[in-house]
Design an enzyme around this catalytic site. Sequence first.
Site, short mmCIF file in Angstrom:
data_model
loop_
_atom_site.label_atom_id
_atom_site.label_comp_id
_atom_site.label_asym_id
_atom_site.label_seq_id
_atom_site.Cartn_x
_atom_site.Cartn_y
_atom_site.Cartn_z
N GLN A 123 0.78 -1.23 0.00
CA GLN A 123 0.00 0.00 0.00
C GLN A 123 0.81 1.28 0.00
O GLN A 123 0.28 2.35 -0.27
CB GLN A 123 -0.97 -0.02 1.18
CG GLN A 123 -1.94 -1.20 1.06
CD GLN A 123 -2.90 -1.30 2.21
OE1 GLN A 123 -3.01 -0.39 3.02
NE2 GLN A 123 -3.63 -2.41 2.28
N LYS A 124 2.12 1.18 0.32
CA LYS A 124 2.92 2.41 0.40
C LYS A 124 3.95 2.51 -0.71
O LYS A 124 4.96 3.17 -0.59
CB LYS A 124 3.62 2.49 1.76
CG LYS A 124 2.64 2.72 2.87
CD LYS A 124 3.31 3.12 4.14
CE LYS A 124 2.26 3.48 5.17
NZ LYS A 124 2.84 3.80 6.47
N ASN A 125 3.70 1.83 -1.80
CA ASN A 125 4.66 1.76 -2.89
C ASN A 125 4.28 2.76 -3.98
O ASN A 125 3.17 2.76 -4.48
CB ASN A 125 4.60 0.31 -3.40
CG ASN A 125 5.36 0.08 -4.67
OD1 ASN A 125 5.35 0.88 -5.59
ND2 ASN A 125 6.04 -1.05 -4.72
#
Lengths: 355, 335
Positions: A123-125
């Site tokens: 989700q934080k890519n």
Amino acid sequence: CQSQHLIEPVAAAAMSATAAGGWVLYRDRPDWADVTPLKQDESERTVLRIAYTEKFSDVHDYLRACMRADERSQRALALTADAIELNPANYTTWSYRRAILASLDGDMEAEMKLVRGIILRNQKNYQVWYHRRWVATRLSGADGTSELELTGEVLTEDSKNYHAWEHRQWAIRHFNLWERELAYTELLIGTDVRNNSAWHQRHFVLANRNGEASGLTPDVVAAETEFALNWIGQCPNNESAWSFLRGLHLDTGLADCPRLLQFCRELLATEAGCPHLLAFLADYRADQLDRRCPLAEGETRESVATEALRLLHLLATKADRIRRRYWLFVAGDLHARHGGQMPELQEGLVQPELD
Amino acid sequence: TDISLPADAPKQLLPEKHADFLLQYCSSQDNYEYVMTEYLRMSGLYWTASALDLLGRLPDLRQRMDAAAFLRDCARPDGGYGPAPGHDSHLLYTLSAVQVALLFDLRDSLDAGAIAGFVRGLQRPDGSFQGDRWGEVDTRFSFCALAALFLLGLGDRLDDLVDARAAGDFVLTCANWDGGFGTRPGSESHSGQVYCCIGALSILGRLHELDVDRTALWLAERQLASGGLNGRPEKLPDVCYSWWVLASLAMLGRLSWISGERLLRFVCAAQDPEAGGIADRPGDLCDPFHTLFGLAGASLLRLGGDSLKAINPTFCLPVDCLDRHGLRLPLWTGD
């Protein structure tokens, strides 16, 4: 990879097929026999030999070979999916995948599904979100609701995910999805009143939903002021809500809204140590002085300045000591411009830092 | 939202340990993490080399690797640099490559013209910069573009090379009402993005166009009771924000608005006293990224004693490195 832009008619699924249950290395796949894998350049420059897991190095050896030949095929597409699964942060792999999709006029519906899965697992890519945008703009008939769903799902798990909020803003702008976003921000604020992203999004919607014209009309400002004050009343020590409140009145000035002074004075009775309240009140008073606003019965410029200095002194010495140099700066500046009785601010300067 | 500093956490800076940690980290090339971070290897090299240089230990790294060859292998035909051999070029790794070249005194091996061409090609009509040919826009890339050009010695020719006015105008459109800056217009204020925007405006000489006090206050409010700094309101403190926030305040002439003593205590607590290195917060795993930014923050505060060189807040490079290459960016006095 003998020729450029080789297009394979055979479905990618068959090519990535695994043996019963297990992973098959690319070097053991008959449909990849024509490719010579390209090993990582292990020169004597590196101090130690690099040892990958076998699957990782096998996939990347074949990926390197395909990229060198710039193969644009279904099997190469499937290969990039394997590489992405192993290391979704590698933007070169994503770049190559897009090049293949463009060449093959790839199935964007399928791609949306694939990216959704990868996003939910990473989700934080940065790469996955950019790729999602790229695909969404190429998907005919898209109306953006899937983007609101996807970001909504991610934000349920991590309500402050910066990428998700950005993607949401992009989708709202691109697909014109303003109507229900205010309600969405209210939902999230209700879940976590300290969610700065939700408060920021609310400002974003109010300011931008009318296109060029600012959405912060007097009616909106009045209504949203009550909205913010309600949440501040419930949780006064909340930077985001106060910041949102300031944002509403930035163009007109705090002192144009006597409701703010009334609210703050009432809250002071129970929250005399809340730094955000003290700072806001000091700013209100400073605004009255700066813009030479008419004052209430019994107030003079000197008395208002004195009150502001008292608040700033309280911040510097008790309520927000960590930023005392800032509060002393503001106090000195206000005193220089508007006078007023300076409390014993020297005390604030020499007192050592408390632990 | 904050953390408490563990009572037994280190209270002094441990420079010797960090040098050992950094040198050990880059020679352990057979671990999973090293392999997985290949996509940012050039930046990893910059973080490691810059931190070692701050500690006066860069020579130890120079003798262990052939930086010139690595730079050559990462140069792409379009003039940009990738993070590692075989990777596409990107503005992020192009800036890191220039920084690495300066640290290792390899500036002559860079083709300034080719890099400038690569950078120019990434600017969009609205003044923003995309990171690579695919088009993602981010104020980080505005900073990378301008910083790379400046560090190549092209700082007085920015108007010839790119649309410098539009570049600054775009950055200013990313300013929020709270004084912070985001990735793109409308994006939430974030310490890292603020650093990039202030850095870009600093290079362009346009800091005076900001409401400096408002931005500086937003930055000062990142400090929590633990002494650490966060990236956004109501988020946890992280050592790397020590740099983004501190450097921004330094560029704005308002460094005194945070408590240096309390911040240093936070950074010290995030050190690993056995193996060296600094983590994002006390108790977590250390890495070169947080080690650099923790040390850089301590250096800016002049609280590292003699063990740390002075650092430049715009470029996060030792001052003597910039001096050696004749690069000078006057620090704005904040008036």
